[in-house]
Structures are given as structure tokens and as C-alpha cells.
Design a protein around this motif. Structure first.
Motif, PDB file in Angstrom:
ATOM      1  N   ASN A   6       0.850  -1.188   0.000  1.00  0.00           N
ATOM      2  CA  ASN A   6       0.000   0.000   0.000  1.00  0.00           C
ATOM      3  C   ASN A   6       0.883   1.235   0.000  1.00  0.00           C
ATOM      4  OD1 ASN A   6       0.709   0.488   2.771  1.00  0.00           O
ATOM      5  ND2 ASN A   6      -0.898  -0.952   3.406  1.00  0.00           N
ATOM      6  N   THR A   7       0.338   2.322  -0.481  1.00  0.00           N
ATOM      7  CA  THR A   7       1.094   3.556  -0.664  1.00  0.00           C
ATOM      8  C   THR A   7       0.482   4.670   0.161  1.00  0.00           C
ATOM      9  OG1 THR A   7       1.746   2.936  -2.916  1.00  0.00           O
ATOM     10  CG2 THR A   7       1.858   5.278  -2.358  1.00  0.00           C
ATOM     11  N   ARG A   8       1.338   5.386   0.868  1.00  0.00           N
ATOM     12  CA  ARG A   8       0.913   6.562   1.633  1.00  0.00           C
ATOM     13  C   ARG A   8       1.840   7.718   1.262  1.00  0.00           C
ATOM     14  NH1 ARG A   8       0.351   2.182   5.321  1.00  0.00           N
ATOM     15  NH2 ARG A   8      -1.811   1.973   6.048  1.00  0.00           N
ATOM     16  N   ASP A  33      -1.906  -3.611   8.354  1.00  0.00           N
ATOM     17  CA  ASP A  33      -1.368  -2.678   9.351  1.00  0.00           C
ATOM     18  C   ASP A  33      -1.280  -3.317  10.727  1.00  0.00           C
ATOM     19  OD1 ASP A  33      -0.827  -0.619   7.662  1.00  0.00           O
ATOM     20  OD2 ASP A  33      -2.578   0.578   8.172  1.00  0.00           O
ATOM     21  N   ARG A 106       3.424   4.453  12.202  1.00  0.00           N
ATOM     22  CA  ARG A 106       2.554   3.366  11.766  1.00  0.00           C
ATOM     23  C   ARG A 106       2.889   2.053  12.459  1.00  0.00           C
ATOM     24  NH1 ARG A 106      -2.289   3.478   8.881  1.00  0.00           N
ATOM     25  NH2 ARG A 106      -2.417   5.618   8.089  1.00  0.00           N
TER      26      ARG A 106
END
Length: 318
Positions: A6-8, A33, A106
Motif C-alpha cells: 500500500n502507498t501513503r 497494518d 505506523r
């Protein structure tokens, strides 16, 4: 190689959105997560122009039992072009600082083990100088604290480096004319044979991976690449090297024509506590040419320094 990730984004003060990616392997995206939060974190920092497939061996080795992340410089991958047009090294260091803090937030708050390749070595060393609390350990691959000849008093090296900087400044105005020619070369079927002929690629460089790298370069803004490259010629971080006190692994490629082995050995000699690995029959694309050997070395280093449990010899998950 298609990653499951996933990209943030983190946002710099000038408004530029800088992308970072978390690899979640065989986990479901929804559960990733929570499942990854307590795993040992690893953060990968690219070289200039590097496509993410350069990391595929390290990601494949570590993603099943680590929280592996990588990020993109401005103008690279999923990151935006620099809003203020600034691509100097201190700007990338600022971005890495923000990405590292986001990775920690995170997870469980622990700073990650940093793995840096090529240009990333200098960026990481400058982060260590500024925020040693964010860099508890590091692996430095095929990169040095500055351009060849920087950080030395030798007259010939200083003259060569000054000439290089002058050439960059003189060439910048013709970038709009040169960019289409460069794009045509890297888009052609001759790009891979040319790299082999010039010695930049060894015989075991996987052609499919190199072609993926070329495609990523074609998607890049020429201005972003050029100004990032020019920024690398300015300054250096050689003064940081002798002050590094955290566990460090240095990996050099014997046949690297872009980062000479002598420069890697010079960094090793200035950091006597560091572990050293020289990979034979590999050049600057050693992450692909000797990917399994390098990935195993990174894992072994993490185990030997108590940065992860010893899983060597255990059945590999998935």
C-alpha cells in the motif's frame, strides 16, 4: 515484479507529496497494518532513477517477517515533482526524515533498520548526522558519501570534481534539447546491449529487470532526474563517516563502473567497525545481479546484531 503493497504520502513544507510504500506479502490488505505493527521495521532508500524492482530480492527475503517499506524521491515513482523545483540533497534528507517518522508512527515507534543504495547512501548518512535517533543501524550498498574525489585534499580529485560541476552547470540550459534524444536511446532495443558494452551491466544482469528500470526512467521528468544528479555533485558527507557509531554493513560490487570499488574501500577504511561484503561478478546493478547473496547478507546482519530473531534454517513462511 508486481508487489503487494500500500502507498501513503508525507507532505513537505513546500507542498510536495512524497510517496512511501509498505509491503505486506501474503497478508490481506485490510489486516496488514495490524499484522505488521510489531514486526522489525526496515526502510529502503533508492538510488537516483532506481525503479522499485531493484529491491525485489530484499523485499522477497524480508517481507514475510519484517515490516518492509521503501520510498520515492521527488520526481521518482509515485512522488510528485518538487513543487519549488528544489532537488538538492538536503531536500531529500528532509523528506527521508519525514518518511522515517511516518514509518515509526505506523508501527510500534521503533526506528527502522535503514538500507540505502547508491545515492541513498549519502542521503542516509546526512540523515544520521542530523537525527541519529532515527538511524539505529544501516546497510550501505554501492554508494559513497559523495561524488568520486570528494572529501579529499588530492589536487587531481579536486580539479576533476570542479570540472564535473562546471560541466553540469554548462549543460543544464540544453536539457530541453537533450531530453528527447536520451528518451529515444533508453526506449530503443539498444539500451540493454549498450549498457553491457559499456560495462555498466554484467552478463547476469536480468534483461527484464533492466528493461523495467528503463521504463521507469522514461516516465520520469528529465528535469527531476537532471537536477537531482546535479545536486549529488555538490557537497559530500565524508565528514560524517568517521562519526558513525551504529551497526553498519557495507556492500560493494567488484565491477561497479559508476561507484568505483576504491571509493567503497575508502569508506570502509574510514568506518573500521563496519561489516564488509564484496560481491564479485556484479556491477552497479548488483541488487539484481547478486540479489540473493545481498539479501541473505542483510538478513544475516540483522540476526547477528540482535535486530531480529534468528530464522536462518527455519522453514520460510508462505
Amino acid at each position: 515484479m508486481p508487489y503487494r503493497r500500500n502507498t501513503r504520502f508525507v507532505t513537505a513544507p513546500d507542498g510536495t507529496r512524497v510517496a512511501w510504500h509498505t509491503h505486506y506479502g501474503n497478508l490481506s490488505e485490510e489486516a496488514a497494518d495490524a499484522e505488521l505493527r510489531d514486526r522489525p521495521p526496515v526502510l529502503l532508500t533508492n538510488g537516483i532513477g532506481t525503479s522499485e524492482n531493484f529491491w525485489r530480492y530484499i523485499v522477497g527475503n524480508l517481507e514475510q517477517d519484517h515490516r518492509v517499506t521503501h520510498w520515492n524521491y521527488r520526481g521518482h515513482g509515485s512522488s510528485e515533482d518538487s513543487c519549488n523545483g528544489d532537488y538538492r540533497v538536503p531536500v531529500h534528507v528532509d523528506d527521508l526524515e519525514r518518511v522515517t517518522e511516518a514509518v515509526m508512527a505506523r508501527g510500534d515507534g521503533r526506528p527502522p533498520h535503514h538500507v540505502a543504495f547508491s545515492m541513498g547512501v549519502r542521503v542516509l548518512l546526512e540523515l544520521y548526522q542530523r537525527r541519529p535517533d532515527l538511524v539505529p543501524s544501516m546497510t550501505l550498498i554501492a554508494g559513497t558519501p559523495g561524488a568520486p574525489g570528494s572529501g579529499t585534499d588530492r589536487l587531481t580529485a579536486r580539479v576533476a570534481l570542479t570540472a564535473t560541476r562546471g560541466l553540469f552547470r554548462a549543460t543544464t540550459p540544453v536539457l530541453p534539447l537533450a531530453a528527447p534524444v536520451v528518451h529515444a536511446v533508453i526506449s530503443s532495443r539498444f539500451a540493454y546491449p549498450l549498457g553491457r558494452a559499456m560495462g555498466a551491466l554484467r552478463p547476469r544482469a536480468p534483461r527484464a529487470d533492466i528493461e523495467e528500470f528503463m521504463r521507469a526512467l522514461r516516465r520520469m521528468s528529465p528535469e527531476a532526474y537532471w537536477h537531482t544528479l546535479c545536486g549529488l555533485a555538490e557537497g559530500h558527507a565524508w565528514d560524517v563517516v568517521s562519526r558513525v557509531r551504529v551497526p553498519t554493513l557495507i556492500i560493494a560490487a567488484r565491477d561497479d563502473t559508476l561507484v568505483p570499488l576504491s571509493e567503497m574501500e575508502r569508506m570502509r577504511d574510514a568506518m573500521p567497525h563496519a561489516h564488509w561484503l564484496r560481491v564479485d561478478d556484479a556491477g552497479h546493478a548488483g541488487l539484481l545481479e547478486a540479489g540473493t547473496e545481498i539479501a541473505d547478507a542483510v538478513r544475516g546482519f540483522l540476526v547477528d546484531h540482535g535486530l531480529e530473531p534468528d530464522r536462518r534454517g527455519a522453514p520460510f513462511p508462505g
